[in-house]
Scaffold this motif. Structure first.
Motif, PDB file in Angstrom:
ATOM      1  N   ALA A  46     -20.639   5.088  17.081  1.00 25.19           N
ATOM      2  CA  ALA A  46     -20.972   5.663  18.246  1.00 25.19           C
ATOM      3  C   ALA A  46     -22.270   5.034  18.713  1.00 25.19           C
ATOM      4  N   PRO A  47     -22.247   4.742  20.188  1.00 20.33           N
ATOM      5  CA  PRO A  47     -21.531   5.597  21.303  1.00 20.33           C
ATOM      6  C   PRO A  47     -20.043   4.904  21.626  1.00 20.33           C
ATOM      7  N   TYR A  48     -19.025   5.775  21.766  1.00 21.24           N
ATOM      8  CA  TYR A  48     -17.738   5.386  21.881  1.00 21.24           C
ATOM      9  C   TYR A  48     -17.197   5.475  23.039  1.00 21.24           C
ATOM     10  N   ASP A  49     -15.969   4.822  23.527  1.00 20.99           N
ATOM     11  CA  ASP A  49     -15.558   4.570  24.776  1.00 20.99           C
ATOM     12  C   ASP A  49     -15.298   5.989  25.322  1.00 20.99           C
ATOM     13  N   PRO A  50     -16.002   6.628  26.359  1.00 18.49           N
ATOM     14  CA  PRO A  50     -15.877   8.012  26.795  1.00 18.49           C
ATOM     15  C   PRO A  50     -14.222   8.332  26.977  1.00 18.49           C
ATOM     16  N   ARG A  51     -13.367   7.527  27.628  1.00 24.13           N
ATOM     17  CA  ARG A  51     -12.241   7.684  27.632  1.00 24.13           C
ATOM     18  C   ARG A  51     -11.376   8.199  26.367  1.00 24.13           C
ATOM     19  N   ALA A  52     -11.608   7.418  25.218  1.00 23.35           N
ATOM     20  CA  ALA A  52     -11.243   7.650  23.920  1.00 23.35           C
ATOM     21  C   ALA A  52     -11.586   8.723  23.444  1.00 23.35           C
ATOM     22  N   VAL A  53     -12.779   9.399  23.679  1.00 22.47           N
ATOM     23  CA  VAL A  53     -13.292  10.709  23.269  1.00 22.47           C
ATOM     24  C   VAL A  53     -12.618  11.674  24.150  1.00 22.47           C
TER      25      VAL A  53
END
Length: 198
Positions: free
Chosen positions: A4-11
């Motif tokens: 983290a942090p991750y791509d918000p779209r992937a989450v």
């Protein structure tokens, strides 16, 4: 180990996949609901690890916290349940690609908790939740309204300090907000929507 942090779209994709599995088709998620659920996941992950769940920043929009990248990816659904998944785009070739889903066990656990606690709530109830008095959105929105800030961003330290105010009150009446977020006036240049890819 967390990356983290991750791509918000992937989450967001992971949250949608888990909502389908947990709800067995009975937990439809609209773009507005997705934003609020994703923000709750972000807060809980941040509180548990001290690290943001997603890259970038959530912003205070009229109906609560919104992550612009997730808005861009799913806004075409309007007020309807999301049936597709966000995709990435190669900036050089323009080709779309699948986004790698985070394999983070803690993130998965937190998404499951958020969906179990709030996934079945209607969008107006989720807006109420995100608008909690003294909560992160309320704090930044107040500053926006008074002209004390020049950005809509909700800093992670504000999310961490004020996220505890976002509690479910089952007796509270649902607000009259529509179940679709509108782009703030200063963003209405056409570029946000026209470059959207799903």
């Amino acid at each position: 180990m967390s990356q983290a942090p991750y791509d918000p779209r992937a989450v967001a994709n992971k949250l949608l996949d888990m909502a389908e599995a947990i709800g067995e088709g009975d937990m439809p998620i609209t773009p507005l609901a997705l934003q609020k659920l994703l923000y709750l996941v972000h807060f809980r992950f941040l509180a548990a690890t001290g690290t943001p769940a997603v890259k970038g920043a959530f912003e205070a929009w009229r109906f609560g916290p919104v992550h612009p990248a997730v808005y861009k990816a799913f806004s075409d659904y309007g007020r309807f349940p999301i049936t597709g998944r966000a995709k990435g785009k190669n900036l050089l070739t323009g080709e779309t690609r699948e986004l790698a889903l985070p394999a983070d066990k803690l993130l998965r656990k937190i998404i499951g908790q958020v969906l179990s606690n709030a996934g079945y709530l209607p969008a107006p109830k989720l807006v109420d939740l995100s608008h909690a008095r003294n909560g992160p959105w309320d704090y930044i929105w107040g500053k926006i309204q008074s002209g004390d800030v020049v950005t809509r961003q909700i800093p992670d330290n504000v999310t961490l300090e004020r996220g505890r105010y976002m509690v479910v009150d089952a007796n509270k009446e649902a607000c009259d907000s529509p179940d679709v977020e509108q782009t703030p006036n200063e963003y209405r240049t056409g570029s946000l929507r026209s470059s959207s890819s799903r």
